[in-house]
Design an enzyme around this catalytic site. Structure first.
Site, PDB file in Angstrom:
ATOM      1  N   CYS A  64       1.027  -1.114  -0.403  1.00 35.30           N
ATOM      2  CA  CYS A  64       0.070   0.221   0.228  1.00 35.30           C
ATOM      3  C   CYS A  64       0.940   1.164   0.009  1.00 35.30           C
ATOM      4  O   CYS A  64       1.656   1.839  -1.121  1.00 35.30           O
ATOM      5  CB  CYS A  64      -1.031  -0.251   0.725  1.00 35.30           C
ATOM      6  SG  CYS A  64      -2.370   1.368   0.817  1.00 35.30           S
TER       7      CYS A  64
ATOM      8  N   HIS B 135      -4.396  -4.578  -0.443  1.00 35.14           N
ATOM      9  CA  HIS B 135      -3.383  -4.891   1.479  1.00 35.14           C
ATOM     10  C   HIS B 135      -3.597  -6.395   1.143  1.00 35.14           C
ATOM     11  O   HIS B 135      -5.083  -7.229   0.862  1.00 35.14           O
ATOM     12  CB  HIS B 135      -4.117  -4.417   2.344  1.00 35.14           C
ATOM     13  CG  HIS B 135      -4.326  -3.338   2.101  1.00 35.14           C
ATOM     14  ND1 HIS B 135      -3.362  -3.340   3.361  1.00 35.14           N
ATOM     15  CD2 HIS B 135      -5.159  -1.984   2.090  1.00 35.14           C
ATOM     16  CE1 HIS B 135      -3.768  -1.312   3.194  1.00 35.14           C
ATOM     17  NE2 HIS B 135      -4.535  -1.235   2.387  1.00 35.14           N
TER      18      HIS B 135
ATOM     19  N   GLU C 185      -2.844  -8.851   3.443  1.00 35.77           N
ATOM     20  CA  GLU C 185      -3.443  -9.195   4.450  1.00 35.77           C
ATOM     21  C   GLU C 185      -4.852  -9.208   4.852  1.00 35.77           C
ATOM     22  O   GLU C 185      -5.853 -10.030   5.678  1.00 35.77           O
ATOM     23  CB  GLU C 185      -3.043  -8.268   5.614  1.00 35.77           C
ATOM     24  CG  GLU C 185      -3.011  -6.946   6.372  1.00 35.77           C
ATOM     25  CD  GLU C 185      -2.546  -6.562   5.027  1.00 35.77           C
ATOM     26  OE1 GLU C 185      -3.165  -4.510   5.027  1.00 35.77           O
ATOM     27  OE2 GLU C 185      -2.170  -6.260   4.415  1.00 35.77           O
TER      28      GLU C 185
END
Length: 215
Positions: A83, A192, A194
């Site tokens: 990011c 992202h 995650e």
């Protein structure tokens, strides 16, 4: 053989979610939140995440004396930008007229306010939600991830590299934009991982085991 992964902690964004996702896929590797230069310098691989405004992120990096450690890591060991950690690698951002680290040549541009989708309707900025990533070049971090897999994005700015040859992933939001870049031991992605379910975890798993040839 050790495999210590440093998640750069400069006080911006939910870094613990990145660390938690890495620990989920890391096997015997150690994952540490690195808020001091020595933790970055002694790590075997480095993850550079973050959320927030570019100028604030750069300021916090300098306040915590982490800039040089990040630059050195990007030149010497497996390095993953996430990011704002992608955007900070470039020369300059329109967000706050802020200088970046200059590790990669190029600019960070804001999505236009009048973006329209294929249906002719105006698109909201920030670009937020799931979007497909086209793998424009093969890379070890794409292993086990289907082309045009969906990843989760939250951003108002996107990178425009000087060298199109470093682009390894593209997405579309009103127009194609760079979603991932790679050069030597550096891989950086706008989304992202995650927060991107199975494919995001697979990308992190690939990073844990990635051993690029260093000059």
């Amino acid at each position: 053989m050790t495999n210590r992964i440093a998640v750069v902690d400069y006080g911006m964004g939910n870094l613990r979610s990145v660390a938690q996702a890495l620990r989920h896929v890391a096997g015997e590797a150690e994952v540490v939140l690195a808020s001091t230069p020595d933790l970055i310098e002694t790590a075997d691989r480095v993850v550079f995440p973050g959320q927030g405004a570019m100028r604030d992120c750069m300021a916090e990096l300098d306040v915590r004396h982490l800039r040089q450690a990040v630059v050195d890591a990007a030149a010497s060991k497996p390095f993953l930008g996430i990011c704002i950690g992608l955007q900070m690698l470039f020369d300059h951002s329109e967000e706050g007229d802020a200088a970046g680290l200059g590790i990669l040549r190029g600019q960070v541009k804001r999505f236009a306010a009048d973006l329209k989708g294929a249906d002719g309707l105006r698109l909201k900025v920030p670009h937020m939600g799931w979007n497909q990533v086209v793998q424009t070049k093969p890379h070890p971090l794409w292993n086990g991830i289907a082309d045009q897999a969906f990843f989760y994005f939250v951003h108002s700015y996107h990178v425009v590299p000087d060298d199109a040859g470093i682009v390894v992933g593209q997405a579309d939001y009103g127009h194609p934009f760079t979603a991932a870049v790679a050069r030597d031991n550096v891989f950086a992605i706008q989304c992202h991982p995650e927060k991107s379910a199975r494919d995001g975890l697979q990308l992190l798993r690939n990073f844990v085991g990635w051993n690029p040839v260093l000059a």
